[in-house]
Design an enzyme around this catalytic site. Structure first.
Site, PDB file in Angstrom:
ATOM      1  N   GLY A 179       0.795  -1.219   0.000  1.00  0.00           N
ATOM      2  CA  GLY A 179       0.000   0.000   0.000  1.00  0.00           C
ATOM      3  C   GLY A 179       0.834   1.280   0.000  1.00  0.00           C
ATOM      4  N   HIS A 180       0.118   2.400  -0.118  1.00  0.00           N
ATOM      5  CA  HIS A 180       0.810   3.689  -0.211  1.00  0.00           C
ATOM      6  C   HIS A 180       1.564   4.020   1.073  1.00  0.00           C
ATOM      7  CE1 HIS A 180      -3.284   5.725   0.991  1.00  0.00           C
ATOM      8  NE2 HIS A 180      -2.807   4.959   1.938  1.00  0.00           N
ATOM      9  N   ASN A 181       2.733   4.618   0.873  1.00  0.00           N
ATOM     10  CA  ASN A 181       3.604   5.097   1.943  1.00  0.00           C
ATOM     11  C   ASN A 181       4.196   3.990   2.817  1.00  0.00           C
ATOM     12  OD1 ASN A 181       1.447   7.629   1.648  1.00  0.00           O
ATOM     13  ND2 ASN A 181       3.584   8.240   1.887  1.00  0.00           N
TER      14      ASN A 181
END
Length: 340
Positions: A250-252
């Site tokens: 997922g993001h980050n």
């Protein structure tokens, strides 16, 4: 032995040549000139094949093998059948991998840019690149020397690929800075929007994903795996990491060096993994957590809290492995009591 319909027939090598390539020692130096034609498993090998033993569970196969030579740990030498030549090493599996690479070196096409590829005039392509049919390369892309971009891959504007990178067919890369010696297997998705939205009774409100994906050196990303770009800041994958097929990152997410992420894992946004973390197959990790360096999580576990460095966890919800095993024993004891 590999099927020659798909793999080129290997050139024979002497055990002295093999030993030099894999860092092993001959148990008997007089075996140096013995010729091996191919690599094979213990149970299928013939007297001109090279096999290996790494897992002691296969000791019986080793004792009965017909292989001409075997790569083994020195502790296993007393169990060798008579007449088998031995290559001794503390790391038999690594040595076998090097031997297999020597017999079956990866082949790649000669430098070529297909007339059917679509490349923006501002893109910079390094020396010795192979660009396959129907590849699209966007504006201001930079691709390093020795790249291998396979058919139908899409490289979005501004992407940077280092030297000796390989992008598999039908992969897509956007909003990404990728280091050297990175391989993306078929169907990989790098840099697409993260799963970010604000929940509101009137409808979900999309949060713009304004970050990038930054991938280090010497990394493999397995087929059909996805790495989302950051919402604010970057999603980062540390050098030396290997990601299996069908993984969602997922993001980050921040991932350290040398991590191993096995197939069908899902890592939710903003979670941080230290160096050399191992996640077994189908592990799910909730968002905004920290998994310490050298931690290991068993397959099918669900991680809902931080994991300290060097610990082994398992279960759902995941907990220290010893705790999970004690609970399992207690539960079985309770079940047995209820049967009485």
């Amino acid at each position: 032995m590999a099927d020659t319909q798909f793999f080129k027939k290997p050139h024979p090598m002497s055990l002295a040549q093999v030993a030099a390539k894999i860092g092993a020692t001959l148990a008997h130096p007089e075996d140096a000139d013995f010729i091996v034609q191919d690599v094979a498993t213990l149970d299928k090998a013939t007297n001109d094949n090279l096999a290996f033993l790494d897992n002691p569970k296969y000791r019986d196969q080793f004792s009965a093998t017909k292989a001409g030579a075997v790569i083994i740990h020195p502790d296993m030498a007393p169990f060798a059948p008579q007449g088998v030549k031995l290559l001794l090493t503390p790391t038999p599996y690594k040595s076998y991998a090097l031997a297999a690479q020597a017999f079956y070196p990866e082949s790649r096409p000669d430098a070529h840019i297909s007339d059917m590829a679509r490349i923006h005039p501002s893109a910079k392509i390094g020396n010795g690149a192979y660009i396959g049919d129907f590849v699209t390369i966007g504006e201001n892309v930079v691709i390093g020397d020795g790249a291998w971009i396979e058919s139908h891959a899409a490289i979005g504007h501004g992407v940077q690929l280092g030297n000796n990178c390989r992008v598999g067919p039908h992969s897509s890369v956007s909003h990404a800075i990728i280091g050297n010696n990175v391989r993306l297997y078929p169907g990989v998705r790098i840099g697409q929007d993260g799963f970010g939205f604000a929940i509101d009774p009137t409808g979900f409100v999309k949060v713009p994903q304004l970050g990038r994906v930054v991938i280090g050196d010497h990394i493999e990303i397995g087929a059909n795996s996805c790495i989302d770009r950051g919402a604010q800041g970057d999603t980062t994958i540390g050098s030396g990491t290997w990601v299996d097929n069908l993984v969602q990152i997922g993001h980050n997410v921040k991932m350290g060096r040398g991590c191993v992420i096995v197939s069908q894992c899902g890592i939710a946004g903003s979670t941080e993994l230290g160096d050399f973390v191992v996640l077994g197959g189908q592990v799910g990790v909730a968002g905004h957590l920290k998994i310490g360096s050298m931690a290991r999580v068993a397959a099918k576990s669900g991680v809902t809290k931080n994991i300290p460095p060097k610990e082994e966890w398992m279960g759902y919800p995941a907990m220290p492995m010893k705790t999970f095993l004690r609970q399992t024993v207690k539960l079985n004891q309770l079940v047995q009591k209820t049967k009485v």
